[in-house]
Motif scaffolding. Structure first.
Motif, PDB file in Angstrom:
ATOM      1  N   HIS A 117       0.868  -1.194   0.000  1.00 19.27           N
ATOM      2  CA  HIS A 117       0.000   0.000   0.000  1.00 19.27           C
ATOM      3  C   HIS A 117       0.901   1.240   0.000  1.00 19.27           C
ATOM      4  O   HIS A 117       1.687   1.453   0.909  1.00 19.27           O
ATOM      5  CB  HIS A 117      -0.875  -0.057   1.257  1.00 19.27           C
ATOM      6  CG  HIS A 117      -1.817   1.091   1.426  1.00 19.27           C
ATOM      7  ND1 HIS A 117      -2.906   1.016   2.275  1.00 19.27           N
ATOM      8  CD2 HIS A 117      -1.870   2.338   0.894  1.00 19.27           C
ATOM      9  CE1 HIS A 117      -3.577   2.150   2.263  1.00 19.27           C
ATOM     10  NE2 HIS A 117      -2.963   2.973   1.432  1.00 19.27           N
ATOM     11  N   THR A 118       0.760   2.005  -1.059  1.00 18.19           N
ATOM     12  CA  THR A 118       1.667   3.139  -1.303  1.00 18.19           C
ATOM     13  C   THR A 118       0.898   4.450  -1.340  1.00 18.19           C
ATOM     14  O   THR A 118      -0.254   4.502  -1.769  1.00 18.19           O
ATOM     15  CB  THR A 118       2.398   2.891  -2.648  1.00 18.19           C
ATOM     16  OG1 THR A 118       3.268   1.764  -2.492  1.00 18.19           O
ATOM     17  CG2 THR A 118       3.215   4.073  -3.094  1.00 18.19           C
ATOM     18  N   LEU A 119       1.551   5.502  -0.868  1.00 18.65           N
ATOM     19  CA  LEU A 119       0.985   6.853  -0.950  1.00 18.65           C
ATOM     20  C   LEU A 119       1.805   7.653  -1.957  1.00 18.65           C
ATOM     21  O   LEU A 119       3.036   7.688  -1.858  1.00 18.65           O
ATOM     22  CB  LEU A 119       1.037   7.545   0.416  1.00 18.65           C
ATOM     23  CG  LEU A 119       0.280   6.860   1.546  1.00 18.65           C
ATOM     24  CD1 LEU A 119       0.560   7.573   2.872  1.00 18.65           C
ATOM     25  CD2 LEU A 119      -1.217   6.821   1.260  1.00 18.65           C
ATOM     26  N   LEU A 120       1.120   8.256  -2.906  1.00 14.83           N
ATOM     27  CA  LEU A 120       1.781   9.084  -3.921  1.00 14.83           C
ATOM     28  C   LEU A 120       1.427  10.539  -3.661  1.00 14.83           C
ATOM     29  O   LEU A 120       0.240  10.888  -3.626  1.00 14.83           O
ATOM     30  CB  LEU A 120       1.300   8.660  -5.314  1.00 14.83           C
ATOM     31  CG  LEU A 120       1.717   9.574  -6.470  1.00 14.83           C
ATOM     32  CD1 LEU A 120       3.229   9.543  -6.688  1.00 14.83           C
ATOM     33  CD2 LEU A 120       0.972   9.175  -7.745  1.00 14.83           C
ATOM     34  N   ILE A 121       2.443  11.364  -3.484  1.00 12.09           N
ATOM     35  CA  ILE A 121       2.179  12.781  -3.188  1.00 12.09           C
ATOM     36  C   ILE A 121       2.890  13.685  -4.191  1.00 12.09           C
ATOM     37  O   ILE A 121       3.935  13.314  -4.751  1.00 12.09           O
ATOM     38  CB  ILE A 121       2.641  13.155  -1.751  1.00 12.09           C
ATOM     39  CG1 ILE A 121       4.172  13.023  -1.607  1.00 12.09           C
ATOM     40  CG2 ILE A 121       1.941  12.295  -0.714  1.00 12.09           C
ATOM     41  CD1 ILE A 121       4.714  13.607  -0.300  1.00 12.09           C
TER      42      ILE A 121
END
Ligand code: DGP
Length: 141
Positions: free
Chosen positions: A36-40
């Motif tokens: 589970h990755t967060l892209l900002i």
């Protein structure tokens, strides 16, 4: 500044999985599933509505890359790609969740109870309202 800005500067450590001039992606510390990755965006932008137009293409290209990686690299059967804007947004720095999905992974229906329109007229009314509002937004931009 916010916790995600601190990750951009390196003041707060993160497991970075993708980095380019405009975006950064790192593992969510509280994942739905491993990967589970967060892209900002590197810049402190709070919501999708605030994202400058010139950043749209690179931001969503990175989201597409991560979504592909969930299948190609993490062996997922698919992915869930989502963002909270204001409501349920616990970090006020725009972030896209990219989550690896598998059949019967237990996430089915975790999000929202689905409903029905009272009638076809009600559905037409909502579609008309959105179409007209979107036309005004496009005219004003
Ligand atoms: P949301 O609730 O949609 O705003 O998602 C915010 C996510 O950010 C949540 O899943 C947990 C994650 N998160 C919060 N603080 C940190 C942090 O310091 N590091 C990392 N890697 N993730 C964080």
């Amino acid at each position: 500044m916010c916790i995600f800005c601190d990750i951009v500067t390196g003041a707060v450590p993160a497991h970075v999985v993708h980095s380019d001039d405009l975006t950064l992606a790192f593992l969510d510390v509280r994942p739905l599933f491993p990967g589970h990755t967060l892209l900002i965006p590197r810049a402190h932008v709070e919501t999708l509505a605030d994202l400058p137009e010139e950043m749209l293409a690179s931001y969503f290209a990175a989201a597409q890359l991560l979504s592909r990686a969930m299948e190609e690299v993490m062996g997922a059967e698919g992915s869930f790609v989502a963002m909270n804007n204001k409501i349920s947004q616990s970090v006020p720095h725009l972030h896209i969740h990219v989550v690896p999905r598998r059949r019967k992974d237990g996430l089915r229906g975790f999000f929202w109870p689905r409903s029905k329109y009272a009638s076809d007229e009600a559905m037409v009314e909502v579609a008309t309202r959105l179409r007209e509002g979107i036309a005004l937004l496009k005219a004003g931009s």
